[in-house]
Design an enzyme around this catalytic site. Structure first.
Site, mmCIF file in Angstrom:
data_model
loop_
_atom_site.group_PDB
_atom_site.id
_atom_site.type_symbol
_atom_site.label_atom_id
_atom_site.label_comp_id
_atom_site.label_asym_id
_atom_site.label_seq_id
_atom_site.Cartn_x
_atom_site.Cartn_y
_atom_site.Cartn_z
ATOM 1 N N THR A 102 0.869 -1.170 0.000
ATOM 2 C CA THR A 102 0.000 0.000 0.000
ATOM 3 C C THR A 102 0.905 1.220 0.000
ATOM 4 O O THR A 102 1.556 1.517 1.005
ATOM 5 C CB THR A 102 -0.928 -0.002 1.229
ATOM 6 O OG1 THR A 102 -1.801 -1.136 1.145
ATOM 7 C CG2 THR A 102 -1.759 1.272 1.279
ATOM 8 N N LYS A 178 -6.918 1.507 -3.592
ATOM 9 C CA LYS A 178 -6.626 1.065 -2.227
ATOM 10 C C LYS A 178 -6.885 2.190 -1.226
ATOM 11 O O LYS A 178 -7.308 1.933 -0.091
ATOM 12 C CB LYS A 178 -5.175 0.587 -2.115
ATOM 13 C CG LYS A 178 -4.795 0.038 -0.735
ATOM 14 C CD LYS A 178 -5.639 -1.175 -0.353
ATOM 15 C CE LYS A 178 -5.357 -1.671 1.063
ATOM 16 N NZ LYS A 178 -4.107 -2.427 1.187
#
Length: 304
Positions: A102, A178
């Site tokens: 991420t 995300k």
């Protein structure tokens, strides 16, 4: 097996909770996997199962056709790829980098362009959701960004690791998606904690709430999977770390502010996780944020 049909050699950088689960999945599928981690003791979780340890990201790249990574943040991604002993130091190197980390969209776009210029390798950003259990069984969710050509190469492997794999656009689109995922997840954790505290304070059977609300508008994976974990206080061993979710929520806030948006629920989620981490829970389970509410309740009653 001919050269044209042989399985690509996989390199994997970052053997944290998710990285470990993904590597074990790849080994189950019969892939050759070479691994590296900043803290080498973590390699003991995968090497006994068939992974091959390497001393640097460059050594991983030299032994691999495709390099995957799942590390803490964009700075760690850049270190793995562009450090003196990084992936980009190898010529010729892997044909593709698949980044499960991420990170941030703009940093990802810059890194992908730089790697393409240096080595010609493609890049697919493929952040994940679902936790280590789903990663271990090949059922995690993957939100991807990349060219059609690079995604097609990645898909042949990643679809064996994921129950849901979606190309959301060019490089960086996976990371943008995300951010949206973490906005829902991070604030959802806070809502689940508050719903649990409310249910327990009201005196109903809090354990039966997911069963009762199943199929209604309040139903969700958070209610069915996360809420029971909170209700049972089943936090060891951690399946995710509070510091990581706080980092992600801060990224959501910065992204929203960059778009000129003032999203107050997200800002409250950031503050709740700041408060939780400030109590010394940086490496605690993310779902254990319910402890923050217990702490607040004790203080209000003069018990601490």
């Amino acid at each position: 097996m001919t050269e044209a049909t042989r399985r690509p050699r996989i390199g994997f950088l970052g053997i944290g909770i998710m990285g470990e689960a993904m590597v074990l999945r790849l080994l189950d599928l019969g892939y050759s996997v070479t691994v590296w981690n900043l803290e080498p003791e973590r390699l003991d979780t995968v090497v006994p199962h068939g992974a091959v340890a390497a001393e640097t990201p460059a050594a991983v790249a030299a032994a691999s056709d495709i390099v995957m990574l799942c590390v803490l943040h964009m700075t760690a991604v850049e270190r793995c790829i562009f450090g003196a002993d990084g992936v980009a130091a190898i010529r010729p190197g892997p044909s593709l980098v698949i980044d499960f980390s991420t990170a941030d969209p703009e940093g990802t776009r810059r890194a992908a362009a730089r790697l393409k210029e240096l080595t010609g390798a493609g890049w697919v950003d493929a952040p994940v959701s679902g936790g280590p259990q789903l990663a271990r069984t090949g059922q995690m969710t993957v939100m991807a960004g990349g060219s059609d050509e690079d995604f097609a190469q990645a898909k042949a492997i990643v679809e064996q690791m994921a129950g849901n794999l979606t190309l959301m656009g060019p490089v960086g689109a996976g990371q943008t998606t995300k951010i949206l995922n973490q906005a829902i997840v991070g604030t959802g954790y806070v809502i689940m904690a508050e719903a649990l505290m409310l249910a327990e304070a009201a005196g109903i059977d809090a354990a039966r709430l997911p069963q009762c609300l199943a199929g209604g508008l309040a139903d969700s994976s958070l209610l069915q999977r996360l809420y029971p974990q909170m209700q049972q206080r089943a936090f060891d061993p951690p399946t995710s770390y509070a510091r990581q979710l706080l980092k992600d929520l801060k990224a959501v806030s910065a992204f929203a502010q960059g778009l000129g948006l003032d999203l107050k629920v997200i800002e409250q989620g950031v503050q709740r996780y700041k408060d939780y981490v400030a109590l010394g829970h940086e490496m605690s389970e993310s779902a254990a944020i319910v402890k923050l509410y217990e702490h607040d309740a004790d203080r209000s009653l003069g018990r601490s």
